[in-house]
Write a protein that holds these residues in place. Sequence first.
Motif, PDB file in Angstrom:
ATOM      1  N   ARG A   1     -13.339  14.399  28.183  1.00 58.62           N
ATOM      2  CA  ARG A   1     -14.839  13.832  28.289  1.00 58.62           C
ATOM      3  C   ARG A   1     -15.092  13.937  29.511  1.00 58.62           C
ATOM      4  N   ASP A   2     -14.369  13.837  30.583  1.00 62.35           N
ATOM      5  CA  ASP A   2     -14.499  13.526  32.165  1.00 62.35           C
ATOM      6  C   ASP A   2     -14.379  14.675  32.740  1.00 62.35           C
ATOM      7  N   SER A   3     -14.074  15.795  32.373  1.00 56.21           N
ATOM      8  CA  SER A   3     -13.799  16.889  33.027  1.00 56.21           C
ATOM      9  C   SER A   3     -14.707  18.242  32.601  1.00 56.21           C
ATOM     10  N   PRO A   4     -15.835  18.213  33.410  1.00 54.68           N
ATOM     11  CA  PRO A   4     -16.848  19.319  33.041  1.00 54.68           C
ATOM     12  C   PRO A   4     -16.288  20.459  33.521  1.00 54.68           C
ATOM     13  N   LEU A   5     -15.440  20.600  34.525  1.00 55.10           N
ATOM     14  CA  LEU A   5     -14.955  21.771  35.044  1.00 55.10           C
ATOM     15  C   LEU A   5     -14.228  22.384  33.915  1.00 55.10           C
ATOM     16  N   ILE A   6     -13.423  21.894  33.169  1.00 60.34           N
ATOM     17  CA  ILE A   6     -12.485  22.535  31.859  1.00 60.34           C
ATOM     18  C   ILE A   6     -13.593  22.910  30.916  1.00 60.34           C
ATOM     19  N   TRP A   7     -14.678  22.263  30.826  1.00 60.15           N
ATOM     20  CA  TRP A   7     -15.708  22.687  29.754  1.00 60.15           C
ATOM     21  C   TRP A   7     -16.115  24.299  30.095  1.00 60.15           C
ATOM     22  N   LEU A   8     -16.469  24.338  31.290  1.00 59.05           N
ATOM     23  CA  LEU A   8     -17.023  25.397  31.808  1.00 59.05           C
ATOM     24  C   LEU A   8     -15.918  26.607  31.884  1.00 59.05           C
ATOM     25  N   LYS A   9     -14.799  26.387  32.298  1.00 52.11           N
ATOM     26  CA  LYS A   9     -13.690  27.231  32.402  1.00 52.11           C
ATOM     27  C   LYS A   9     -13.563  27.870  31.054  1.00 52.11           C
ATOM     28  N   ASP A  10     -13.421  27.025  29.951  1.00 53.00           N
ATOM     29  CA  ASP A  10     -12.867  27.367  28.612  1.00 53.00           C
ATOM     30  C   ASP A  10     -14.296  28.308  28.052  1.00 53.00           C
ATOM     31  N   LEU A  11     -15.487  27.602  28.136  1.00 55.63           N
ATOM     32  CA  LEU A  11     -16.617  28.490  27.964  1.00 55.63           C
ATOM     33  C   LEU A  11     -16.678  30.130  28.674  1.00 55.63           C
ATOM     34  N   ALA A  12     -16.260  30.199  29.776  1.00 59.40           N
ATOM     35  CA  ALA A  12     -16.527  31.573  30.462  1.00 59.40           C
ATOM     36  C   ALA A  12     -15.101  32.300  30.236  1.00 59.40           C
ATOM     37  N   SER A  13     -13.996  31.706  29.645  1.00 57.41           N
ATOM     38  CA  SER A  13     -12.811  32.386  29.123  1.00 57.41           C
ATOM     39  C   SER A  13     -13.581  32.873  27.813  1.00 57.41           C
ATOM     40  N   TYR A  14     -14.163  32.230  26.840  1.00 61.56           N
ATOM     41  CA  TYR A  14     -14.489  32.608  25.532  1.00 61.56           C
ATOM     42  C   TYR A  14     -15.441  33.694  25.818  1.00 61.56           C
ATOM     43  N   LEU A  15     -16.551  33.816  26.656  1.00 60.16           N
ATOM     44  CA  LEU A  15     -17.464  34.815  26.991  1.00 60.16           C
ATOM     45  C   LEU A  15     -16.788  35.894  27.406  1.00 60.16           C
ATOM     46  N   ASN A  16     -15.798  35.785  28.444  1.00 58.66           N
ATOM     47  CA  ASN A  16     -15.008  37.035  28.618  1.00 58.66           C
ATOM     48  C   ASN A  16     -14.481  37.734  27.709  1.00 58.66           C
ATOM     49  N   VAL A  17     -13.762  36.949  26.795  1.00 63.67           N
ATOM     50  CA  VAL A  17     -13.145  37.359  25.439  1.00 63.67           C
ATOM     51  C   VAL A  17     -14.083  38.266  24.498  1.00 63.67           C
ATOM     52  N   ARG A  18     -15.190  37.675  24.437  1.00 64.36           N
ATOM     53  CA  ARG A  18     -16.117  37.922  23.261  1.00 64.36           C
ATOM     54  C   ARG A  18     -17.004  39.356  23.782  1.00 64.36           C
ATOM     55  N   VAL A  19     -17.216  39.383  25.220  1.00 68.36           N
ATOM     56  CA  VAL A  19     -18.004  40.191  25.762  1.00 68.36           C
ATOM     57  C   VAL A  19     -17.188  41.479  26.378  1.00 68.36           C
ATOM     58  N   ASN A  20     -16.571  42.376  25.565  1.00 69.25           N
ATOM     59  CA  ASN A  20     -15.399  43.032  26.061  1.00 69.25           C
ATOM     60  C   ASN A  20     -15.896  44.615  25.439  1.00 69.25           C
ATOM     61  N   PRO A  21     -16.701  45.485  25.802  1.00 70.63           N
ATOM     62  CA  PRO A  21     -16.928  46.609  25.222  1.00 70.63           C
ATOM     63  C   PRO A  21     -15.923  47.656  25.584  1.00 70.63           C
ATOM     64  N   VAL A  22     -16.070  48.671  24.819  1.00 68.86           N
ATOM     65  CA  VAL A  22     -15.021  49.834  24.941  1.00 68.86           C
ATOM     66  C   VAL A  22     -15.527  50.363  26.314  1.00 68.86           C
ATOM     67  N   HIS A  23     -16.689  50.735  26.420  1.00 72.96           N
ATOM     68  CA  HIS A  23     -17.129  51.613  27.647  1.00 72.96           C
ATOM     69  C   HIS A  23     -17.400  50.710  28.643  1.00 72.96           C
ATOM     70  N   THR A  24     -16.676  50.612  29.753  1.00 71.51           N
ATOM     71  CA  THR A  24     -16.730  49.598  30.877  1.00 71.51           C
ATOM     72  C   THR A  24     -18.004  50.098  31.607  1.00 71.51           C
ATOM     73  N   PRO A  25     -18.871  49.152  31.893  1.00 71.36           N
ATOM     74  CA  PRO A  25     -20.260  49.401  32.660  1.00 71.36           C
ATOM     75  C   PRO A  25     -19.903  49.580  33.990  1.00 71.36           C
ATOM     76  N   ASP A  26     -20.913  49.872  34.616  1.00 76.54           N
ATOM     77  CA  ASP A  26     -20.927  50.019  36.211  1.00 76.54           C
ATOM     78  C   ASP A  26     -20.430  48.595  36.985  1.00 76.54           C
ATOM     79  N   PRO A  27     -19.369  48.613  37.953  1.00 76.95           N
ATOM     80  CA  PRO A  27     -19.198  47.214  38.506  1.00 76.95           C
ATOM     81  C   PRO A  27     -20.345  46.627  39.065  1.00 76.95           C
ATOM     82  N   ALA A  28     -21.184  47.274  39.668  1.00 76.15           N
ATOM     83  CA  ALA A  28     -22.549  46.644  40.358  1.00 76.15           C
ATOM     84  C   ALA A  28     -23.786  46.792  39.408  1.00 76.15           C
ATOM     85  N   PHE A  29     -23.602  47.193  38.217  1.00 72.73           N
ATOM     86  CA  PHE A  29     -24.522  47.647  37.274  1.00 72.73           C
ATOM     87  C   PHE A  29     -25.663  48.410  37.891  1.00 72.73           C
TER      88      PHE A  29
END
Length: 669
Positions: free
Chosen positions: A113-141
Motif C-alpha cells: 500500500r505504501d510503496s508506489p515504487l514497487i507499483w511502478l516497477k511491476d507495471l514497467a515489467s508487465y509492459l516490457n513483457v507484453r510489448v515484445n515484438p519479433v522485429h526489434t525496432p531501431d534503438p533510437a526510433f
Amino acid sequence: MAAAGEWELVVRGSKKGKSTTVTNGKLNKEEKRQFIQNAPRITATGGIESGGSGKENRKPKSPKSSGGPKKKKADKKNGSDGPHQPGTLEEAVRRLSVSQMQNLLDVVMSRFRDSPLIWLKDLASYLNVRVNPVHTPDPAFRGHPPGFPVSLMSTDVKKLLLDTVGGCSDNVLAAFHKHCVTAMVQEQVKGLGVAGYKLFIQILALHQPQVGVVNLPYYCELRHNLQSQTPACLSLLWAVGQSGLDDFTVGLRVWLELMMPVIGLKNYSGYVVEYGGMVFGSGGGGSAGACGDVLGVRQFFSIFDFTWISSTSLPKHIQRQLYALYPKVKTTAFSSKPEVTLRNFFPSFLRRVDPNVSHSLKTELLTCLVQCLTQDPQCWCVWSQLYLKHLPQSATLLQHLGQEWEVLGQSLRMQVREAREAVEGFDRSNYQLAHKVHAVAGVREAMEATQVLLTHMRKSAKAKSSAPRFIKLVGILLVAAIIWDVRSAGSFSGSRMGLTVERLGVIPYLEAFGRASKTAFIRLYRWCAVNLPVVYGRGCELAGPYLLLLVEKAGTVWGYCWGALETAASYIPVAKQQFETSLPGVSAAAGHYGSLVWSWLQAGYLSVRDVSSPYFSQAHQYLLTRVFIGPLAPEKIQEHLVGAFDYVSQILINLHTGLVSALNDTKTR
C-alpha cells in the motif's frame, strides 16, 4: 508471484533446470554457492556477463547447442507465446489491455500500500513483457516522429499510465526513471526486448521532464561504460533525451553533458546532431538566464571548436547539419544579457584568431569579436588588458576594423569614446614596442592598422561634429545680426532688413496676407462656434450605431486574423525544420556567400574610388582654370542671376500695380 511469506528463486546450476522454492527467504550453503556462481557480473567495458563462467563455459559449443533450443529459452524468458508473439511494435502496443493492467495495479497496491515504487516497477515489467515484438525496432526510433512510440498507445492505456505516475512524488519518479533506464540497458545487453521500458520512460518525460536530469551524472558514467555497445548506448541516449523534447533547458543540458562527449564517434554523431536540431528547433522555451547557466563559455567553445575544426572527420551531410545548427547555438549563448556577458567570450575568440586558420573560421571569429565590441562596451577594456599578450591576433582584428570602419562606425556610435581611448592606448604600446632592441612579432602590422583606424576615427568625428556646429553657428549669427539691426534702427521698418524687404516690394503683400488671414480666421471661428455642435450631435445620432457595429466587426475580424496568424506561426518552425532537413545548411551558406559578395562589392567600390579620385581632382582643376573663366566665371554668373531676379521682381511689381489700378477704376465706374 509466490505466495505471501515465500519467494521463488530460480537456480540454473542443476542439469534439470528445476526451480527451487525457498521458504522464508533462507538458503543453505549449497544453494548460496550456486546462487553466487550463477549471478550476473558486470565486465570492465560495462557489459553484463552471465554467471557460471567457469571452465565449462570456455569450451567451444557444438552447433547443436547454439541452435533452436537456446532461442526457445530466450522466448520463454521474454514471455512470448511462440506463434502468437506480435510481429511489429505497432501490433504489440495495440494488444495492451487496460483491464489487465488495472487488475495488476489493484493486486500490487493491495499488497504494498505504501510503496508506489514497487507499483511502478511491476507495471514497467508487465509492459516490457507484453510489448515484445519479433522485429526489434531501431534503438533510437530514427525515422519516426518525436512522440513515437507513445503515439501508438490508445487513449485509455496512456491515461492509466499518466494517472499512476501523477500520484507519485518527484523522488519516487526520479528513482523509477533510473530503474527503467538501468533495466533497459541491462536487458538490451542480454539481447532481450526493451520496448516496454522505453514506453514508460517516454510517459515519464511527458509528465515530469525534470526527473530525467536528476540522475544525469549516473547516466553519463553509464554512457561511458557502454560506448563500445552501440545499440544499448543509443537506447540510453534516446531514453534520457526524451525529457528534453518539451523542455528546452532540460534538453540543452542533456545534449551538452550526455551527448556532446560522443559526437566525434561515427556511431553516434548522426543522432547527437539530430537531437540538437530537435532541441533548438523547438524555439527555445527556457528563460535567457537559465539557458546562460547551462550553455556557458566552456560549453559554447567546445561546440565551436568541434564545429569549425574537428567536424571534418564527420560525413558531409552530418557536417552540413552541424553548420546549420551552430547559429542557433551562438544565438542562445549570446542572448543572455549580451551587454554584460560578451566580455567573457571575447578573450577566447581573440585567442583563436590565428593567421593559419581557414578563411571561413577567420571570418566567423572576426564577426563574433566585432559583435562583442559593439554590444558590450567593457570588451574594449578587456582587449586593452590582452593586447600585448595577443599582439598578432590584435593586429588582425585592427586591420579588420579599419577595412570595415565605414559600416562599423554606425554600430559603434555609442562606444566612440571607449573605442578611441583603447585604440590610442594601442598606439602608445606599439610605439614603446617598436623602440625595443628585440623585434616583437606583429608590431609592424599592429602599428599600420592602428594608424589607419585612428585616421578613420578622426575623419568620422570631424564629419559628425563640423556640419551641425557650422549650421548652428550660422543660425546664431543671422539671428544676432537681425536683432542688432532692428535695435540699432529702433524699429523694423527703419532697419536695414526692413528697408530691404520694402525695396523688394514684399511689405504690401505681407500686410495683405496678414489682413486676409485675420479675416478668414475670425469667420472660421464664428462658423465653428455656431455649426460644430449641431453637426457633431447630428453625426452622433446618425453614424453612432454604425460606428459601434463597425468597431464590433473590426474586433471580430482582428480576432480571426490573430488566430490565423497564431496558427500560421505554429507551422513556421515545422516548415523551417523541414526545409533545414531537406536542404541542410542552405540558410547558413546563403548568409556566408552573401557576406562575401557584400565585402567584395565594398572592396571594389573602395578600390574604384581610390583609383578615380586623382582624375576627379584633375577634372575639377581643369574646369576651374579652362571652362569657368571669362563670361562663365562664378562671379559673372552670380551677377547675371541677381540682375535677372531684380528684373523679374520689377515686372511683378508693375503687374501688381496695373492690376490694382484696373480694379480701382472698375469700382469707381
